[in-house]
Design an enzyme around this catalytic site. Structure first.
Site, short mmCIF file in Angstrom:
data_model
loop_
_atom_site.label_atom_id
_atom_site.label_comp_id
_atom_site.label_asym_id
_atom_site.label_seq_id
_atom_site.Cartn_x
_atom_site.Cartn_y
_atom_site.Cartn_z
N LYS A 132 -52.67 2.78 -51.72
CA LYS A 132 -52.71 4.16 -52.66
C LYS A 132 -51.77 3.51 -53.86
O LYS A 132 -50.86 2.70 -53.80
CB LYS A 132 -52.04 5.23 -51.92
CG LYS A 132 -50.24 4.84 -51.71
CD LYS A 132 -49.59 6.29 -51.17
CE LYS A 132 -48.10 6.07 -51.33
NZ LYS A 132 -47.23 7.10 -50.83
N HIS A 162 -52.02 5.61 -44.38
CA HIS A 162 -51.22 5.11 -42.87
C HIS A 162 -51.04 6.39 -41.93
O HIS A 162 -50.99 6.38 -41.05
CB HIS A 162 -49.98 4.29 -43.07
CG HIS A 162 -49.10 5.04 -43.68
ND1 HIS A 162 -48.89 4.92 -45.25
CD2 HIS A 162 -47.89 5.82 -43.38
CE1 HIS A 162 -47.97 5.65 -45.53
NE2 HIS A 162 -47.25 6.25 -44.59
N GLU A 200 -38.19 13.96 -46.65
CA GLU A 200 -37.82 12.98 -46.41
C GLU A 200 -36.31 13.06 -46.58
O GLU A 200 -35.83 13.53 -47.61
CB GLU A 200 -38.20 11.68 -47.02
CG GLU A 200 -39.48 11.48 -47.07
CD GLU A 200 -39.85 10.06 -47.95
OE1 GLU A 200 -40.03 9.23 -47.28
OE2 GLU A 200 -40.20 10.45 -49.05
N HIS A 224 -51.61 11.63 -49.14
CA HIS A 224 -51.69 11.83 -47.61
C HIS A 224 -51.65 13.10 -47.29
O HIS A 224 -52.81 13.40 -46.31
CB HIS A 224 -49.96 11.35 -47.37
CG HIS A 224 -49.85 9.79 -47.39
ND1 HIS A 224 -50.53 8.92 -47.19
CD2 HIS A 224 -48.77 9.48 -48.27
CE1 HIS A 224 -50.12 7.69 -47.62
NE2 HIS A 224 -49.06 8.10 -48.10
N LYS A 323 -37.91 14.43 -51.57
CA LYS A 323 -37.19 13.33 -51.22
C LYS A 323 -35.73 14.04 -51.05
O LYS A 323 -35.40 14.87 -51.83
CB LYS A 323 -37.10 12.40 -52.20
CG LYS A 323 -38.28 11.21 -52.16
CD LYS A 323 -38.13 10.08 -53.16
CE LYS A 323 -39.19 9.14 -52.73
NZ LYS A 323 -39.47 8.63 -51.48
P1 NDP Z 1 -44.23 -4.81 -55.46
O1 NDP Z 1 -44.08 -4.80 -56.84
O2 NDP Z 1 -42.96 -5.17 -54.55
O3 NDP Z 1 -45.18 -6.23 -55.20
C1 NDP Z 1 -46.64 -6.31 -55.90
C2 NDP Z 1 -46.56 -7.85 -55.80
O4 NDP Z 1 -47.76 -8.42 -56.52
C3 NDP Z 1 -45.39 -8.55 -56.49
O5 NDP Z 1 -45.06 -9.60 -55.43
C4 NDP Z 1 -45.81 -9.09 -57.68
O6 NDP Z 1 -45.39 -10.40 -58.26
C5 NDP Z 1 -47.43 -9.30 -57.30
N1 NDP Z 1 -48.29 -9.39 -58.36
C6 NDP Z 1 -48.30 -8.54 -59.54
N2 NDP Z 1 -49.34 -9.19 -60.47
C7 NDP Z 1 -49.85 -10.17 -59.82
C8 NDP Z 1 -50.91 -10.80 -60.03
N3 NDP Z 1 -51.47 -10.84 -61.41
N4 NDP Z 1 -51.21 -12.06 -59.73
C9 NDP Z 1 -50.43 -12.15 -58.24
N5 NDP Z 1 -49.49 -11.45 -57.82
C10 NDP Z 1 -49.38 -10.55 -58.74
O7 NDP Z 1 -45.18 -3.72 -55.15
P2 NDP Z 1 -45.26 -3.11 -53.80
O8 NDP Z 1 -45.34 -4.24 -52.59
O9 NDP Z 1 -44.16 -2.11 -53.15
O10 NDP Z 1 -46.69 -2.28 -53.49
C11 NDP Z 1 -48.00 -2.74 -53.50
C12 NDP Z 1 -49.09 -1.66 -53.55
O11 NDP Z 1 -48.61 -1.09 -52.28
C13 NDP Z 1 -48.93 -0.84 -54.68
O12 NDP Z 1 -50.35 -0.15 -54.69
C14 NDP Z 1 -48.14 0.43 -53.77
O13 NDP Z 1 -48.50 1.64 -54.23
C15 NDP Z 1 -48.61 0.39 -52.38
N6 NDP Z 1 -47.79 1.02 -51.57
C16 NDP Z 1 -46.39 0.58 -51.21
C17 NDP Z 1 -45.52 0.93 -50.45
C18 NDP Z 1 -44.08 0.27 -50.32
O14 NDP Z 1 -43.40 0.88 -49.54
N7 NDP Z 1 -43.72 -0.77 -50.85
C19 NDP Z 1 -46.06 1.99 -49.37
C20 NDP Z 1 -47.39 2.33 -49.72
C21 NDP Z 1 -48.21 1.85 -50.61
P3 NDP Z 1 -44.35 -10.03 -59.32
O15 NDP Z 1 -43.25 -9.33 -58.46
O16 NDP Z 1 -43.86 -11.55 -59.66
O17 NDP Z 1 -44.54 -9.29 -60.46
#
Ligand code: NDP
Length: 457
Positions: A132, A162, A200, A224, A323
């Site tokens: 999402k 989830h 939360e 959700h 929140k």
């Molecule tokens: P982050 O920003 O922490 O992670 C995203 C990752 O993708 C980073 O490591 C980023 O690298 C990398 N990235 C960005 N652009 C590119 C690219 N062009 N090529 C390769 N890697 C790339 O986000 P999250 O992990 O928090 O979230 C990811 C997804 O999951 C989102 O859609 C979010 O909405 C969803 N989500 C997240 C939750 C959470 O608790 N974190 C919960 C539920 C859903 P860099 O940092 O170098 O840009």
């Protein structure tokens, strides 16, 4: 399970991967000793192979699965821009057997990566797992769906929710459909109202980059809680498989709209101000790092919907999520209508005909009944039958990953359902953007604006 599945995580250096996906993989491997998995990570950050392996090992250890780390000892991390065709082709090159591509990426990057994938040759059984938010409105969700089905068929697309995999929600199905006491009264004839709440105690927790653009309604209700509504309101499916269950859920969503088509009267929004949660001081949302107060993002949202079917017309379904609440409260509350007549001689007038409550994490079910037979044997009073369903041994993401690796999409969000969820909330977004519904303040650590009936509990 003879062939190893390759799980390719795009965005492997991000928060979702280290905090949720990798621990879930550890737990899954511990639970499934025969599972063969090849784990590949890719991200834009310059991570050494050692840093990636350490991250995997630490995540496994956090769920008592350190012993499983050798089963993914060959795991690799590749620094790659996954929107670059050559780089993405390199990541899927040479994969034999089933491939799962998990998009742990910012949503716009996921779309760009899918555009590239469309032109690549992928193993025929490739499964795409998307996080999402799925699109940013009905139109963009539809376009993304069209793009995805140009890559693989719908039954190989896993839109992760989830919540749907959670044992609590699965419990709703059993309780609702397997009990003669409950199944026949699951309709507007007997049910007065339904509340789905996810409050939360967590505040922003450094997630402004994502959350300040999403807000509570998109973060929780759109993605959700409307799925929970669908499970509660759907007609009985013949089977809980990917077709019957998802047909029934999608039909319920298609019938759902904002109560009275009036988002001004049927929705509320709030935002936390400085306060204390336990002994932790929480700043005002607008003072949190990375927040742009001009966006007017809500941290508490409540919408009341109606499900326009013969079964449910006239029953308010209220969905609420916030929140920085004083305490965590995640529950589904089904309130039954008062009975038509109570015999003279029984004293006291109950306000309702009983309440069935599902609480999430730790899971429990409470059935509040009007009873008598106490000190005054004819006086009605309230008593509750409760059962604890335990904490559930699996993390929500372990359940999700297990379904993805098994190719079981029944509990993932189908294309049309994802679009419907945006359709349902669009009038609310429009009204909120126009400023027709004021943002009400509530101090962090409370139960929300005092005037909201749902804040009283
Ligand atoms: P982050 O920003 O922490 O992670 C995203 C990752 O993708 C980073 O490591 C980023 O690298 C990398 N990235 C960005 N652009 C590119 C690219 N062009 N090529 C390769 N890697 C790339 O986000 P999250 O992990 O928090 O979230 C990811 C997804 O999951 C989102 O859609 C979010 O909405 C969803 N989500 C997240 C939750 C959470 O608790 N974190 C919960 C539920 C859903 P860099 O940092 O170098 O840009």
């Amino acid at each position: 399970m003879s062939r190893a599945t390759t799980l390719l995580i795009l965005g492997a250096s991000g928060d979702l991967t280290s905090r949720l996906l990798l621990p879930a993989i550890g737990q899954l491997l511990r639970r499934q000793p025969d599972r063969q998995l090849t784990l590949r990570g890719a991200g834009s950050d310059e991570w050494s192979a050692k840093r990636w392996r350490d991250t995997v090992r630490e995540a496994f250890a956090s769920v008592d699965a350190a012993d499983e780390a050798p089963r993914v000892a060959g795991t690799t991390y590749t620094r790659a821009d996954v929107t670059d065709p050559t780089a993405l082709a390199g990541l899927v090159e040479g994969v034999e057997g089933p491939l799962v591509i998990y998009f742990a990426l910012p949503p716009a990057v996921s779309v760009a990566a899918c555009t590239v994938l469309r032109d690549l040759h992928l193993p025929p059984e490739t499964v795409l797992a998307l996080e999402k938010p799925f699109g940013s409105d009905e139109k963009s969700a539809r376009e993304l769906n069209e793009l995805l089905t140009e890559i693989v068929p719908e039954k190989q697309i896993f839109r992760v929710d989830h919540f749907l995999g959670r044992s609590t929600l699965i419990n709703v199905l059993g309780v609702r459909f397997a009990n003669r006491l409950i199944e026949p009264v699951w309709s507007a004839d007997h049910v007065e109202s339904v509340l789905v709440r996810y409050d939360e105690a967590l505040a922003l927790e450094n997630r402004a980059r994502y959350y300040d653009k999403a807000g509570a309604m998109i973060d929780m209700i759109q993605s959700h809680l409307l799925q929970v509504l669908a499970v509660l309101a759907m007609e009985q499916p013949a089977d809980l498989d990917e077709i019957d269950l998802r047909d029934a859920m999608a039909a319920a969503l298609r019938a759902t709209a904002i109560w009275d088509d009036n988002p001004v009267r049927s929705t509320r929004r709030g935002r936390y101000t400085a306060g204390k949660i336990g002994d932790r001081a929480v700043p005002s949302y607008v003072d949190e790092e990375g927040v742009d107060p001009a966006r007017g993002t809500e941290t508490l949202a409540e919408i009341t919907c109606e499900v326009r079917t013969a079964r449910w017309a006239g029953v308010p379904f209220t969905l609420r999520s916030g929140k920085a609440m004083g305490d965590r409260c995640a529950e589904i509350v089904v309130t039954f209508r008062p009975v038509r007549h109570i015999p003279g001689g029984l004293t006291g007038t109950p306000t309702d005909g009983g309440v069935l409550r599902f609480t999430l994490g730790p899971d429990r079910i409470d059935l509040e009944l009007n009873v008598n037979g106490g000190d005054d044997p004819f006086a009605l009073r309230r008593d509750t039958l409760s059962t604890k369903l335990g904490k559930g041994t699996l993390l929500a993401y372990t359940e999700v990953l297990s379904e993805i690796l098994d190719g079981d999409v029944a509990l993932s969000v189908r294309a049309d359902a994802a679009e419907q969820c945006w359709r349902i909330i669009q009038p609310v977004r429009d009204a909120w953007n126009r400023g027709d519904v004021p943002i009400e303040d509530y101090p962090a650590g409370t139960r929300g604006p005092a005037a909201w009936p749902t804040s009283a509990r």
